[in-house]
Design an enzyme around this catalytic site. Structure first.
Site, mmCIF file in Angstrom:
data_model
loop_
_atom_site.group_PDB
_atom_site.id
_atom_site.type_symbol
_atom_site.label_atom_id
_atom_site.label_comp_id
_atom_site.label_asym_id
_atom_site.label_seq_id
_atom_site.Cartn_x
_atom_site.Cartn_y
_atom_site.Cartn_z
ATOM 1 C CG HIS A 158 -1.996 -0.709 1.207
ATOM 2 N ND1 HIS A 158 -2.209 -1.746 2.267
ATOM 3 C CD2 HIS A 158 -2.911 -1.458 0.636
ATOM 4 C CE1 HIS A 158 -3.095 -2.316 2.236
ATOM 5 N NE2 HIS A 158 -3.627 -2.279 1.157
ATOM 6 C CB CYS A 243 -3.087 -1.490 8.716
ATOM 7 S SG CYS A 243 -1.775 -2.653 9.404
#
Ligand code: CIR
Length: 256
Positions: A158, A243
């Site tokens: 990401h 996250c």
């Protein structure tokens, strides 16, 4: 101003060891649970717990399921098909706080690709987030006066696997993963530890990973109040600090 008011987290699934990951080092589930609990305690904020989802090994990584804009949130369509069942309970929980917009196929987007910096949203185009996902988010963000900027994620999972902010002016960047050229007007602090690139800015405090001692030292030298957490078992699941939570900002503030 960075100002989370409440944080949404989810208990680790009993199936966490089967999460999507690039490495193969054995995951110690009990240790993962302890580390997760320590992470939640380190946030120092009111916490809302989402129901555990044992059928979804990656469900602890709640950040990927939504992007909070302020008055509204976008419920994502995660890039990994196995993760799409994680979004319903997040939508239900966030609906108590704000208006919900739900992303539809063919759009895909993971919240790990979205970095909020004030009135700008940097969105990684990655293996998980496609152009339709970017466009959907950009339209909703525009309604809240937030500009959206696409960033290529050529390497890594990401955008936020390779860069995050320490504060509104400071980007931490692992340059082999992310080219910081799009982050105009920001001070770029290069880190040489991949685990150092993902920190969680909570306002006055920053959470950083024990796996990145040089980065923690650098941040302290720069005057940041850094709280170090041990998340080895989370790193094994290709996760990091941002996250594991969804940050709901206080009125008039934003959260990254
Ligand atoms: C996945 O591959 O989807 C998970 N194992 C890791 C997700 C990490 N998410 C994040 O950094 N935002």
């Amino acid at each position: 101003m960075i100002g989370p008011r409440v944080v949404l987290v989810r208990e680790l699934s009993s199936s966490y060891r089967s999460c999507i990951r690039t490495g193969s080092e054995a995951i110690d589930l009990e240790r993962a649970r302890e580390q997760h609990a320590q992470y939640v305690a380190s946030l120092g904020l009111p916490v809302e717990w989402l129901p555990p989802l044992d059928g979804h090994p990656d469900a602890v990584f709640v950040e990927d399921t939504a992007v909070i804009l302020g008055r509204s949130a976008v419920i994502t369509r995660p890039g990994a098909e196995s993760r799409r069942g994680e979004t319903h309970s997040v939508a239900r929980a966030l609906a108590a706080h704000m208006t919900i917009h739900t992303m539809e196929a063919p759009a895909t987007l993971d919240g790990g690709d979205v970095l909020r910096v004030g009135k700008r949203l940097f969105v990684g185009l990655s293996g998980r987030t496609n152009r339709a996902g970017f466009d959907f988010l950009a339209a909703r963000a525009r309604e809240e006066g937030i500009e959206t900027i696409a960033v290529d994620v050529a390497r890594g999972l990401h955008l936020k696997s390779g860069c995050t902010i320490a504060d509104e002016e400071t980007l931490l960047c692992h340059r082999p993963s992310i080219d910081p050229a799009s982050f105009t007007g920001m001070r770029i602090v290069e880190v040489d530890e991949p685990a150092g690139a993902n920190v969680l800015a909570l306002g006055k405090t920053i959470l950083g990973s024990n796996a990145a001692p040089r980065t923690l030292e650098l941040l302290a030298k720069l005057g940041f109040a850094v709280r170090a957490v041990e998340v080895s078992e989370i790193h094994k699941g290709d996760g990091a600090l941002t996250c594991l939570s969804l940050r709901v900002p206080a009125a008039g503030s934003w959260a990254t």
